[in-house]
Design an enzyme around this catalytic site. Structure first.
Site, PDB file in Angstrom:
ATOM      1  N   PHE A 238      63.204  48.380  33.890  1.00 32.22           N
ATOM      2  CA  PHE A 238      62.597  49.222  34.931  1.00 32.22           C
ATOM      3  C   PHE A 238      61.131  49.538  34.665  1.00 32.22           C
ATOM      4  O   PHE A 238      60.611  50.542  35.160  1.00 32.22           O
ATOM      5  CB  PHE A 238      63.403  50.528  35.114  1.00 32.22           C
ATOM      6  CG  PHE A 238      64.864  50.297  35.375  1.00 32.22           C
ATOM      7  CD1 PHE A 238      65.266  49.663  36.540  1.00 32.22           C
ATOM      8  CD2 PHE A 238      65.828  50.674  34.460  1.00 32.22           C
ATOM      9  CE1 PHE A 238      66.620  49.415  36.784  1.00 32.22           C
ATOM     10  CE2 PHE A 238      67.172  50.430  34.690  1.00 32.22           C
ATOM     11  CZ  PHE A 238      67.572  49.804  35.861  1.00 32.22           C
TER      12      PHE A 238
ATOM     13  N   ARG B 233      47.188  50.539  41.407  1.00 31.92           N
ATOM     14  CA  ARG B 233      48.252  50.274  42.383  1.00 31.92           C
ATOM     15  C   ARG B 233      48.529  51.508  43.247  1.00 31.92           C
ATOM     16  O   ARG B 233      48.871  51.385  44.422  1.00 31.92           O
ATOM     17  CB  ARG B 233      49.528  49.780  41.702  1.00 31.92           C
ATOM     18  CG  ARG B 233      50.583  49.290  42.683  1.00 31.92           C
ATOM     19  CD  ARG B 233      51.749  48.580  42.004  1.00 31.92           C
ATOM     20  NE  ARG B 233      51.441  47.206  41.647  1.00 31.92           N
ATOM     21  CZ  ARG B 233      51.603  46.163  42.474  1.00 31.92           C
ATOM     22  NH1 ARG B 233      52.073  46.337  43.693  1.00 31.92           N
ATOM     23  NH2 ARG B 233      51.300  44.951  42.078  1.00 31.92           N
TER      24      ARG B 233
ATOM     25  N   ALA C  93      55.891  43.620  38.047  1.00 26.83           N
ATOM     26  CA  ALA C  93      55.230  43.518  39.343  1.00 26.83           C
ATOM     27  C   ALA C  93      56.118  42.807  40.370  1.00 26.83           C
ATOM     28  O   ALA C  93      55.602  42.233  41.329  1.00 26.83           O
ATOM     29  CB  ALA C  93      53.869  42.829  39.209  1.00 26.83           C
TER      30      ALA C  93
ATOM     31  N   PHE D  71      55.234  51.242  40.006  1.00 23.85           N
ATOM     32  CA  PHE D  71      53.984  51.131  39.255  1.00 23.85           C
ATOM     33  C   PHE D  71      52.833  51.891  39.914  1.00 23.85           C
ATOM     34  O   PHE D  71      51.761  51.357  40.137  1.00 23.85           O
ATOM     35  CB  PHE D  71      53.651  49.633  39.127  1.00 23.85           C
ATOM     36  CG  PHE D  71      52.805  49.240  37.949  1.00 23.85           C
ATOM     37  CD1 PHE D  71      53.336  49.178  36.675  1.00 23.85           C
ATOM     38  CD2 PHE D  71      51.467  48.886  38.108  1.00 23.85           C
ATOM     39  CE1 PHE D  71      52.562  48.781  35.579  1.00 23.85           C
ATOM     40  CE2 PHE D  71      50.679  48.489  37.025  1.00 23.85           C
ATOM     41  CZ  PHE D  71      51.242  48.437  35.759  1.00 23.85           C
TER      42      PHE D  71
ATOM     43  N   GLN E 282      60.537  43.287  28.219  1.00 26.56           N
ATOM     44  CA  GLN E 282      60.095  42.560  29.405  1.00 26.56           C
ATOM     45  C   GLN E 282      58.922  41.640  29.066  1.00 26.56           C
ATOM     46  O   GLN E 282      58.476  40.882  29.920  1.00 26.56           O
ATOM     47  CB  GLN E 282      59.654  43.542  30.500  1.00 26.56           C
ATOM     48  CG  GLN E 282      60.765  44.402  31.068  1.00 26.56           C
ATOM     49  CD  GLN E 282      60.253  45.481  32.012  1.00 26.56           C
ATOM     50  OE1 GLN E 282      60.460  46.659  31.762  1.00 26.56           O
ATOM     51  NE2 GLN E 282      59.583  45.104  33.093  1.00 26.56           N
TER      52      GLN E 282
ATOM     53  N   GLU F 299      60.811  45.923  43.115  1.00 27.34           N
ATOM     54  CA  GLU F 299      60.329  47.300  43.203  1.00 27.34           C
ATOM     55  C   GLU F 299      60.315  47.905  44.610  1.00 27.34           C
ATOM     56  O   GLU F 299      60.604  49.089  44.766  1.00 27.34           O
ATOM     57  CB  GLU F 299      58.901  47.382  42.637  1.00 27.34           C
ATOM     58  CG  GLU F 299      58.799  47.021  41.174  1.00 27.34           C
ATOM     59  CD  GLU F 299      57.360  46.796  40.769  1.00 27.34           C
ATOM     60  OE1 GLU F 299      56.816  45.717  41.095  1.00 27.34           O
ATOM     61  OE2 GLU F 299      56.761  47.679  40.156  1.00 27.34           O
TER      62      GLU F 299
HETATM   63  N1  MTE Z   1      66.862  45.681  38.318  1.00 22.54           N
HETATM   64  C1  MTE Z   1      67.678  45.910  37.273  1.00 22.54           C
HETATM   65  N2  MTE Z   1      68.995  45.763  37.439  1.00 22.54           N
HETATM   66  N3  MTE Z   1      67.179  46.285  36.057  1.00 22.54           N
HETATM   67  C2  MTE Z   1      65.833  46.470  35.865  1.00 22.54           C
HETATM   68  O1  MTE Z   1      65.399  46.809  34.766  1.00 22.54           O
HETATM   69  N4  MTE Z   1      63.561  46.411  36.867  1.00 22.54           N
HETATM   70  C3  MTE Z   1      62.796  46.506  38.100  1.00 22.54           C
HETATM   71  C4  MTE Z   1      63.299  45.485  39.126  1.00 22.54           C
HETATM   72  N5  MTE Z   1      64.724  45.560  39.252  1.00 22.54           N
HETATM   73  C5  MTE Z   1      64.948  46.252  36.970  1.00 22.54           C
HETATM   74  C6  MTE Z   1      65.524  45.824  38.192  1.00 22.54           C
HETATM   75  C7  MTE Z   1      61.358  46.300  37.917  1.00 22.54           C
HETATM   76  S1  MTE Z   1      60.410  47.601  37.415  1.00 22.54           S
HETATM   77  C8  MTE Z   1      60.752  45.097  38.188  1.00 22.54           C
HETATM   78  S2  MTE Z   1      59.089  44.893  38.059  1.00 22.54           S
HETATM   79  C9  MTE Z   1      61.546  43.921  38.591  1.00 22.54           C
HETATM   80  O2  MTE Z   1      62.944  44.196  38.655  1.00 22.54           O
HETATM   81  C10 MTE Z   1      61.273  42.808  37.588  1.00 22.54           C
HETATM   82  O3  MTE Z   1      62.013  41.676  37.841  1.00 22.54           O
HETATM   83  P1  MTE Z   1      61.614  40.584  38.938  1.00 22.54           P
HETATM   84  O4  MTE Z   1      60.144  40.399  38.877  1.00 22.54           O
HETATM   85  O5  MTE Z   1      62.370  39.395  38.506  1.00 22.54           O
HETATM   86  O6  MTE Z   1      62.067  41.122  40.248  1.00 22.54           O
HETATM   87  N1  HPA Z   2      52.458  45.671  38.244  1.00 20.12           N
HETATM   88  C1  HPA Z   2      53.325  45.774  37.222  1.00 20.12           C
HETATM   89  N2  HPA Z   2      52.994  45.595  35.983  1.00 20.12           N
HETATM   90  C2  HPA Z   2      51.719  45.294  35.718  1.00 20.12           C
HETATM   91  C3  HPA Z   2      50.778  45.183  36.730  1.00 20.12           C
HETATM   92  C4  HPA Z   2      51.157  45.381  38.065  1.00 20.12           C
HETATM   93  O1  HPA Z   2      50.380  45.290  39.031  1.00 20.12           O
HETATM   94  N3  HPA Z   2      49.603  44.893  36.151  1.00 20.12           N
HETATM   95  C5  HPA Z   2      49.850  44.854  34.824  1.00 20.12           C
HETATM   96  N4  HPA Z   2      51.123  45.088  34.556  1.00 20.12           N
HETATM   97 MO1  MOS Z   3      58.110  46.726  36.864  1.00 13.08          MO
HETATM   98  S1  MOS Z   3      57.374  48.643  36.814  1.00 13.08           S
HETATM   99  O1  MOS Z   3      56.536  46.073  37.290  1.00 13.08           O
HETATM  100  O2  MOS Z   3      58.286  46.424  35.221  1.00 13.08           O
END
Ligand code: MTE
Ligand code: HPA
Ligand code: MOS
Length: 807
Positions: free
Chosen positions: A228, A310, A534, A344, A197, A737
């Site tokens: 995730f 958080r 995030a 988180f 990521q 999330e």
């Molecule tokens: N959805 C899928 N299919 N796979 C993933 O790994 N990660 C989650 C969420 N949804 C995830 C997911 C997490 S922890 C985060 S922070 C967000 O997707 C990150 O992507 P975004 O910021 O583009 O929503």
């Molecule tokens: N959310 C998710 N990931 C992060 C954050 C947060 O607030 N800060 C640093 N990494």
């Molecule tokens: Mo998501 S736990 O902020 O990668």
């Protein structure tokens, strides 16, 4: 792929046909070697020596790399560089990286790993939060928030609750385990393909470990098979190990963990232990909340301070709390270093106040959804007179906001709480009142099987809580056939970020989706990126993509007007690959790009976005850490067996706020997936370690994630309508999330069902009236064993209550 319209995932065909490439699917570069990480056999102690001669003597083994082979600085970590990449003395956890065996094949590496002579000195490990507190084993500094006078408010509260809550860890269980491939290039350069990521973090960590400039290193992410949060900071170790070996041997090296290694070596969701005291009025309004939370950080700092923050930011969930005292600390234990996981810390924080809310409803005899409604942020429905202000002197500057119940514990103003609307719409559409009455009637006549209905609202803060991370970039390249390469700083992990970026780019340039190619995320296209985390990937990168595309379009506009003879350049439209004046002449985007090249107009641009207006003072516990909040609510119906403690989720109704959805079908997938992942955390996933700190549940045979059969039989997801969000790209909202926390409704539902065993699980009408006001005791995760214990405990206390009433 049209903005705001349902659409398939941009890689859907690749996912189902197998054409989508992940790190291990990339063509094998010539001379490829395999790297096998070897971890510490003990949870606590010292590494005395590693004898590698016997391992190196095996045919096909090329190297056994140790800390002493690191040319640069043997320290990594996303916030503080407190972790040795390879152990150089102290050992802190089973599986902590000690060596990398590099050979022709995995089989050879495994045989060599068996021959390593790792000698250690073992010490007793710290394996629980309680033991860590007893040993003063802490990570980082405490975080506090305060308002009013908790003691005074508790003293005058109609209902006082004392509580204690534990929540467990959770393995990410991404389909694709940690994987990286490093390929040495010329001039001391190195290309790293990683399932991460956070490509920029790998770039900087590799540069420090190898003692070279970041410019020598390019990190690319094809896509991830899930992250995730588990690949925000912890993909780094394996990518950097591959880089170390590739540099040492001048050969390409791949490191790819199997499931057991992945589960043993990588960190998980933080287990939490919390204690609280809460005060409520007789009509269910919270007046005071004191909470101490302890997060189990595992052996190193990793992202723990940000996760703890958080958690504190979400102790209020959706509710205005006049008097409060929150304190959070993280402890150091001898397990893998716990890390980011969807939510988180937010889910762990919310569990605490939801426990208080559920118990208050049970004790006061108020409907649990109604009690929650009375506590939402925003003007009190009962009028200003009902507003409870903090005890003691009040700051004049914030008094008007307090009167409107708009201030969070960290003094951010909640000026558009969408929960009253969501609450009313969800409960109406899901027929809450009638179903609750039906369930109570069912429970009264069904001795062995009970049902329960649970409600959960959420408010989740959107932004990295470390404000500087809220920035992103994009690089858009347009070619003279009108086709486009789209680069942005975010990574694709299945969440649909690339699909959304594609839709924004297509909209902005007015070209069709097949003309645009989203490129693999790479540090040589967009530098110095934040992790895709995030939930802010589409907010941040989407704004950057929009800016880059708009810049190119505006550069082309005067030429377009000239080509089609438009009276006013402002009237030129770009749509579907056509460039036209309404009612006038048109040309194609491809023609326009050719003409632009001939006129020597640049056809590429970068975009850069930084979220405005966010600040937080951690010492003072005050600020505006979040750009905005995502809201939602869920209603979960369960059926519980009083014989086995097993439960089924019969029906789930969700109404979630994604603003003006960029791609509604993608958002719906995120809501369903997030809910199910939360359900797994709360009801079936349980991590077990032995006394020496060995993880016993390191595969799907012993660690149970939700399967298809665990999905709700009837799953209804709706997106809040007319909900465009100001100052976010195209009125959208982050979605990754927040929906995970909607699953906390299953606990409320299980409590309702278990309460049924107290009220009518006995025989007669005499029992049902008497055995009331009892709170269920239910441990998390709510496995069949935990539920059965909760039922037995409820039956026992109900019986005792009846007997003592009869005496
Ligand atoms: N959805 C899928 N299919 N796979 C993933 O790994 N990660 C989650 C969420 N949804 C995830 C997911 C997490 S922890 C985060 S922070 C967000 O997707 C990150 O992507 P975004 O910021 O583009 O929503
Ligand atoms: N959310 C998710 N990931 C992060 C954050 C947060 O607030 N800060 C640093 N990494
Ligand atoms: Mo998501 S736990 O902020 O990668």
């Amino acid at each position: 792929m049209t903005l705001h319209q349902p659409s398939h995932h941009e890689s859907a065909h690749g996912h189902v046909s197998g054409a989508a490439r992940y790190v291990d699917d990339l063509p094998r570069p010539p001379g490829l070697l395999v790297g096998l990480p070897v971890g510490s056999p003990i949870a606590c102690g010292r590494l005395l020596a590693v004898g590698r001669a016997a391992a190196l003597a095996l045919p096909g083994v090329h190297a056994v790399l140790l800390a002493s082979d690191i040319p640069g600085h043997n320290r990594i970590g996303p916030i503080v560089h407190d972790e040795p990449l390879l152990a150089d003395g102290p050992l802190h956890a089973v599986g902590q990286l000690v060596a990398l065996v590099v050979g022709e094949s995995l089989a050879v590496c495994r045989a060599a790993a068996q021959k390593l002579e790792i000698s250690v000195e073992e010490a007793p490990p710290i394996l629980s939060i309680a033991d860590a507190i007893a040993a003063s084993s802490y990570l980082g500094t405490p975080h506090r928030m305060r308002r009013g006078d908790v003691e005074a408010a508790l003293a005058s509260a109609a209902l006082r609750l004392d509580g204690e809550l534990r929540s467990g860890g959770q393995d990410h269980f991404y389909l694709e385990t940690q994987a990286a491939l490093a390929i040495p290039g010329e001039d001391g350069s190195l290309e790293i393909q990683s399932s991460t990521q956070h490509p920029s973090e790998i770039q900087s960590a590799a540069a420090e470990i190898l003692a070279c400039d970041r410019s020598r290193i390019v990190v690319q992410v094809p896509r991830m098979g899930g992250g995730f949060g588990g690949k925000e900071s912890q993909a780094t170790h394996f990518a950097v190990l591959a880089a170390l070996a590739a540099r040492a041997l001048a050969r390409p090296v791949k490191v790819w963990l199997n499931r057991d290694q992945d589960m043993q070596m990588t960190g998980k969701r933080h287990p939490f232990w919390s204690r609280y005291r809460a005060g409520f009025t007789a009509d269910g309004r919270i007046t005071a909340l004191e909470v101490f939370i302890f997060a189990d950080g595992g052996w190193s700092i990793d992202l723990t301070p940000a996760i703890l923050d958080r958690a504190l930011f979400h102790l209020d969930n959706s509710y205005y709390i006049p008097n409060l005292a929150f304190e959070g600390r993280a402890v150091r234990t001898n397990t893998a270093s716990n890390t980011a996981f969807r939510g988180f810390g937010g889910p762990q924080g919310m569990l605490v106040i939801e426990d208080a809310m559920s118990r208050a409803a049970e004790r006061l005899g108020i409907d649990p959804a109604e009690l929650r409604r009375r506590n939402y942020y925003g003007p009190d429905a009962e009028g200003a007179a009902a507003v409870i202000l903090p005890e003691g002197p009040l700051e004049p500057a914030v008094l008007p906001l307090l009167r409107q119940r708009r201030l969070t514990p960290y003094y951010q103003d909640i000026d558009d709480c969408r929960l009253p609307r969501i609450h009313a719409e969800l409960l109406r559409d899901a027929d809450y009142a009638a179903r609750r009455a039906e369930i109570d009637a069912f429970n009264a006549r069904s001795p062995l099987v009970k049902r329960g209905l649970g409600f959960m609202p959420i408010k989740f803060g959107i932004s990295f809580t470390n404000s500087v991370l809220n920035q992103a970039g994009a690089l858009v390249l347009v070619y003279t056939d009108g086709s486009v390469q789209l680069n942005h700083g975010g990574t694709e992990m299945g969440q649909g970020l690339h699909s959304k970026m594609l839709a924004i780019c297509a909209h902005e340039l007015g070209v069709r989706e097949p003309q645009i190619r989203v490129m693999p995320t790479a540090t040589d296209k967009v530098p110095n990126t934040s992790a895709t985390a995030a939930s802010s990937g589409s907010d941040l990168n989407g704004a950057a993509v929009q800016l880059a595309c708009a810049e190119i379009r505006e550069r082309l506009r005067p030429l377009a007007a000239e080509l089609i003879g438009a009276s006013d350049p402002a009237r030129v439209c770009f749509a579907e690959g056509r460039v036209f004046e309404p009612g006038g002449r048109e040309t194609s985007f491809a023609e326009l790009t050719r003409a632009a090249w001939a006129r020597r107009i640049a056809l590429s641009a970068t975009g850069y976005y930084a979220t405005p207006g966010i600040v937080y003072d951690r010492e003072a516990g005050r600020g505006k850490p979040f750009h905005y909040f995502a809201y939602g609510a869920a209603l979960t119906e369960v059926e519980v067996s009083g014989l086995t403690g097993e439960h089924r989720v019969l029906r789930v109704d969700i109404l979630h706020d994604v603003g003006h959805s960029l791609l509604p079908s993608i958002d719906r997938g995120q809501i369903e997936g997030g809910y199910i992942q939360g359900l797994g955390w709360l009801t079936s996933e349980e991590l077990v370690w032995d006394r020496r700190g060995q993880l016993l549940t390191h595969g799907p045979s012993t660690y149970k994630i939700p399967a298809v059969g665990d999905a709700p039989e009837d799953f209804r997801v709706a997106l809040l309508t007319s909900a465009a969000q100001d100052s976010v790209v195209h009125g959208s909202k982050a979605v990754g999330e927040p929906p995970l926390m909607l699953a906390i409704s299953v606990i409320a539902a299980l409590r309702h069902a278990i309460a049924g065993f107290g009220a009518s699980g006995l025989t007669s009408g005499l029992a049902s009236g008497l055995a009331s006001g009892l709170e269920p005791h239910l441990a998390i995760p709510c496995t069949p064993e935990a539920i059965l214990r909760g039922i037995e405990d409820m039956r026992t206390r109900a019986r005792a209550q009846i007997i003592s009433a009869a005496e």
